[in-house]
Design a protein around this motif. Structure first.
Motif, PDB file in Angstrom:
ATOM      1  N   MET A  37       0.935  -1.056   0.008  1.00 42.08           N
ATOM      2  CA  MET A  37       0.017  -0.061   0.006  1.00 42.08           C
ATOM      3  C   MET A  37       0.799   1.108   0.039  1.00 42.08           C
ATOM      4  O   MET A  37       1.899   1.359   0.907  1.00 42.08           O
ATOM      5  CB  MET A  37      -0.974  -0.051   1.328  1.00 42.08           C
ATOM      6  N   PRO A  38       0.610   2.221  -0.707  1.00 41.02           N
ATOM      7  CA  PRO A  38       1.203   3.446  -0.891  1.00 41.02           C
ATOM      8  C   PRO A  38       1.298   4.192   0.631  1.00 41.02           C
ATOM      9  O   PRO A  38       0.390   4.179   1.390  1.00 41.02           O
ATOM     10  CB  PRO A  38       0.449   4.419  -1.692  1.00 41.02           C
ATOM     11  N   ALA A  39       2.411   4.779   1.020  1.00 42.48           N
ATOM     12  CA  ALA A  39       2.429   5.452   2.345  1.00 42.48           C
ATOM     13  C   ALA A  39       2.577   7.090   2.052  1.00 42.48           C
ATOM     14  O   ALA A  39       3.367   7.471   1.161  1.00 42.48           O
ATOM     15  CB  ALA A  39       3.796   5.040   2.985  1.00 42.48           C
ATOM     16  N   PHE A  40       1.709   7.632   2.675  1.00 39.22           N
ATOM     17  CA  PHE A  40       1.896   8.952   2.756  1.00 39.22           C
ATOM     18  C   PHE A  40       2.748   9.661   3.713  1.00 39.22           C
ATOM     19  O   PHE A  40       3.103   9.151   4.598  1.00 39.22           O
ATOM     20  CB  PHE A  40       0.250   9.767   3.149  1.00 39.22           C
ATOM     21  N   ARG A  41       3.356  10.753   3.179  1.00 37.79           N
ATOM     22  CA  ARG A  41       4.488  11.397   4.017  1.00 37.79           C
ATOM     23  C   ARG A  41       3.916  12.794   4.926  1.00 37.79           C
ATOM     24  O   ARG A  41       4.390  12.947   5.878  1.00 37.79           O
ATOM     25  CB  ARG A  41       5.652  11.898   3.057  1.00 37.79           C
ATOM     26  N   ASP A  42       2.879  13.278   4.382  1.00 39.99           N
ATOM     27  CA  ASP A  42       2.085  14.274   5.136  1.00 39.99           C
ATOM     28  C   ASP A  42       0.717  13.918   5.629  1.00 39.99           C
ATOM     29  O   ASP A  42      -0.054  13.683   4.847  1.00 39.99           O
ATOM     30  CB  ASP A  42       2.088  15.617   4.224  1.00 39.99           C
ATOM     31  N   PHE A  43       0.710  13.747   6.830  1.00 41.19           N
ATOM     32  CA  PHE A  43      -0.488  13.548   7.437  1.00 41.19           C
ATOM     33  C   PHE A  43      -1.816  14.468   7.090  1.00 41.19           C
ATOM     34  O   PHE A  43      -2.780  14.006   6.684  1.00 41.19           O
ATOM     35  CB  PHE A  43      -0.582  13.528   9.094  1.00 41.19           C
ATOM     36  N   ASN A  44      -1.346  15.615   6.955  1.00 39.89           N
ATOM     37  CA  ASN A  44      -2.660  16.455   6.438  1.00 39.89           C
ATOM     38  C   ASN A  44      -2.889  16.567   5.069  1.00 39.89           C
ATOM     39  O   ASN A  44      -4.043  16.662   4.627  1.00 39.89           O
ATOM     40  CB  ASN A  44      -2.084  17.969   6.644  1.00 39.89           C
ATOM     41  N   PHE A  45      -1.939  16.312   4.267  1.00 45.70           N
ATOM     42  CA  PHE A  45      -2.377  15.892   2.758  1.00 45.70           C
ATOM     43  C   PHE A  45      -3.109  14.429   2.669  1.00 45.70           C
ATOM     44  O   PHE A  45      -4.082  14.423   2.083  1.00 45.70           O
ATOM     45  CB  PHE A  45      -0.943  15.667   1.939  1.00 45.70           C
ATOM     46  N   LYS A  46      -2.884  13.564   3.514  1.00 50.44           N
ATOM     47  CA  LYS A  46      -3.737  12.387   3.545  1.00 50.44           C
ATOM     48  C   LYS A  46      -5.087  12.660   3.810  1.00 50.44           C
ATOM     49  O   LYS A  46      -5.888  12.005   3.425  1.00 50.44           O
ATOM     50  CB  LYS A  46      -3.088  11.358   4.681  1.00 50.44           C
ATOM     51  N   LEU A  47      -5.120  13.668   5.008  1.00 48.99           N
ATOM     52  CA  LEU A  47      -6.698  14.100   5.593  1.00 48.99           C
ATOM     53  C   LEU A  47      -7.314  14.632   4.142  1.00 48.99           C
ATOM     54  O   LEU A  47      -8.644  14.213   4.184  1.00 48.99           O
ATOM     55  CB  LEU A  47      -6.437  15.140   6.491  1.00 48.99           C
ATOM     56  N   LEU A  48      -6.678  15.335   3.439  1.00 46.58           N
ATOM     57  CA  LEU A  48      -7.381  15.897   2.052  1.00 46.58           C
ATOM     58  C   LEU A  48      -7.795  14.851   1.031  1.00 46.58           C
ATOM     59  O   LEU A  48      -9.163  14.741   0.709  1.00 46.58           O
ATOM     60  CB  LEU A  48      -6.501  16.748   1.386  1.00 46.58           C
ATOM     61  N   VAL A  49      -7.001  13.815   0.933  1.00 42.57           N
ATOM     62  CA  VAL A  49      -7.458  12.531   0.143  1.00 42.57           C
ATOM     63  C   VAL A  49      -8.462  11.774   0.909  1.00 42.57           C
ATOM     64  O   VAL A  49      -9.349  11.335  -0.036  1.00 42.57           O
ATOM     65  CB  VAL A  49      -6.047  11.720  -0.275  1.00 42.57           C
ATOM     66  N   ILE A  50      -8.659  11.515   2.276  1.00 44.76           N
ATOM     67  CA  ILE A  50      -9.514  10.994   3.014  1.00 44.76           C
ATOM     68  C   ILE A  50     -10.688  11.579   2.782  1.00 44.76           C
ATOM     69  O   ILE A  50     -11.666  10.972   2.647  1.00 44.76           O
ATOM     70  CB  ILE A  50      -9.036  10.803   4.258  1.00 44.76           C
ATOM     71  N   GLU A  51     -10.631  12.960   2.873  1.00 51.45           N
ATOM     72  CA  GLU A  51     -12.084  13.494   2.655  1.00 51.45           C
ATOM     73  C   GLU A  51     -12.712  13.470   1.443  1.00 51.45           C
ATOM     74  O   GLU A  51     -13.802  13.167   1.329  1.00 51.45           O
ATOM     75  CB  GLU A  51     -11.712  15.348   2.787  1.00 51.45           C
ATOM     76  N   LYS A  52     -11.888  13.497   0.303  1.00 53.74           N
ATOM     77  CA  LYS A  52     -12.449  13.178  -0.797  1.00 53.74           C
ATOM     78  C   LYS A  52     -12.933  11.891  -1.142  1.00 53.74           C
ATOM     79  O   LYS A  52     -14.082  11.556  -1.541  1.00 53.74           O
ATOM     80  CB  LYS A  52     -11.316  13.235  -2.033  1.00 53.74           C
ATOM     81  N   LEU A  53     -12.241  10.745  -0.722  1.00 56.36           N
ATOM     82  CA  LEU A  53     -12.666   9.552  -0.885  1.00 56.36           C
ATOM     83  C   LEU A  53     -13.537   9.001  -0.028  1.00 56.36           C
ATOM     84  O   LEU A  53     -14.543   8.155  -0.151  1.00 56.36           O
ATOM     85  CB  LEU A  53     -11.362   8.469  -0.795  1.00 56.36           C
ATOM     86  N   MET A  54     -13.818   9.438   1.419  1.00 57.05           N
ATOM     87  CA  MET A  54     -14.447   8.845   2.548  1.00 57.05           C
ATOM     88  C   MET A  54     -15.788   9.476   2.678  1.00 57.05           C
ATOM     89  O   MET A  54     -16.889   9.011   2.862  1.00 57.05           O
ATOM     90  CB  MET A  54     -13.822   8.669   3.905  1.00 57.05           C
ATOM     91  N   TYR A  55     -15.561  10.747   2.867  1.00 62.71           N
ATOM     92  CA  TYR A  55     -16.691  11.517   3.114  1.00 62.71           C
ATOM     93  C   TYR A  55     -17.506  12.405   1.812  1.00 62.71           C
ATOM     94  O   TYR A  55     -18.428  12.581   1.864  1.00 62.71           O
ATOM     95  CB  TYR A  55     -16.235  12.786   3.995  1.00 62.71           C
ATOM     96  N   GLU A  56     -16.729  12.560   0.670  1.00 58.91           N
ATOM     97  CA  GLU A  56     -17.047  12.942  -0.432  1.00 58.91           C
ATOM     98  C   GLU A  56     -17.817  12.227  -1.469  1.00 58.91           C
ATOM     99  O   GLU A  56     -19.012  11.884  -1.823  1.00 58.91           O
ATOM    100  CB  GLU A  56     -16.464  13.937  -1.247  1.00 58.91           C
ATOM    101  N   ASP A  57     -16.735  11.084  -1.764  1.00 57.03           N
ATOM    102  CA  ASP A  57     -17.053  10.255  -2.872  1.00 57.03           C
ATOM    103  C   ASP A  57     -17.878   8.973  -2.411  1.00 57.03           C
ATOM    104  O   ASP A  57     -18.581   7.969  -2.947  1.00 57.03           O
ATOM    105  CB  ASP A  57     -15.772   9.679  -3.555  1.00 57.03           C
ATOM    106  N   ARG A  58     -17.480   8.580  -0.764  1.00 59.12           N
ATOM    107  CA  ARG A  58     -18.061   7.430  -0.077  1.00 59.12           C
ATOM    108  C   ARG A  58     -17.673   6.176  -0.714  1.00 59.12           C
ATOM    109  O   ARG A  58     -18.192   5.157  -0.842  1.00 59.12           O
ATOM    110  CB  ARG A  58     -19.435   7.627   0.119  1.00 59.12           C
TER     111      ARG A  58
END
Length: 144
Positions: free
Chosen positions: A1-22
Motif C-alpha cells: 500500500m502506498p505510504a503518505f508522508r504528510d498526514f494533512n495531505f492524507k486527510l485531504l485525500v481521505i475527505e475526498k474518498l471517504m466523506y465526499e465520494d464515499r
C-alpha cells in the motif's frame, strides 16, 4: 500500500474518498468510537480533556493506519482545500479553523495521485502555502 508522508495531505485525500465520494468505507466517526468506549460525545471529551485544538489520539491513530489502495488513489482527480471538511471534525471536533493544525506542509504525496487534475480552494483558505500555481502547473494540475 502506498505510504503518505504528510498526514494533512492524507486527510485531504481521505475527505475526498471517504466523506465526499464515499468509496473509502466505512466512514470513520469519532463520536461513534467514543460512544462505543462509553465516553460520550467528542466535543465534550475534547473540552474536558484539554484537547480542543489538537488532533485526538484516537483519530490520528485511525487515519495514520488507514491504508488506501493504489486503485482507489487513482480515482482522485480533484481535491478541495477547505477548513470545513468532515475529516477535520473527526480529528478535532472543536477546531475553529483559526490556526495551522491542518496545513499541508509538503506536496511530496502528489506522486500518489496519478490522475489528480485540479486542486480547488488552496489560495482562498490560508492552508495553501505549498500549493503554488507554478508547482501544480508543472505537474499538470490546475488550481483555483
Amino acid at each position: 500500500m502506498p505510504a503518505f508522508r504528510d498526514f494533512n495531505f492524507k486527510l485531504l485525500v481521505i475527505e475526498k474518498l471517504m466523506y465526499e465520494d464515499r468509496t473509502l468505507t466505512p466512514a470513520f466517526s469519532i463520536n461513534e468510537l467514543l460512544r462505543a468506549r462509553g465516553i460520550g460525545d467528542a466535543q465534550t471529551y475534547a473540552f474536558e480533556n484539554d484537547l480542543a485544538y489538537t488532533v485526538l489520539d484516537e483519530s490520528r491513530a485511525y487515519f495514520e493506519a488507514l491504508e488506501i489502495s493504489e486503485e482507489l488513489l487513482a480515482t482522485v482527480d480533484t481535491l478541495l482545500v477547505d477548513g470545513g471538511h468532515q475529516v477535520y471534525y473527526e480529528c478535532s471536533p472543536v477546531w475553529d479553523g483559526e490556526d495551522e493544525l491542518f496545513d499541508v506542509s509538503s506536496l511530496d504525496d502528489l506522486d500518489l495521485l496519478p490522475n489528480l487534475r485540479r486542486i480547488s480552494g488552496a489560495q482562498d483558505c490560508g492552508m495553501g502555502v505549498p500549493f503554488t500555481e507554478e508547482v501544480l502547473a508543472a505537474r499538470g494540475i490546475a488550481s483555483d
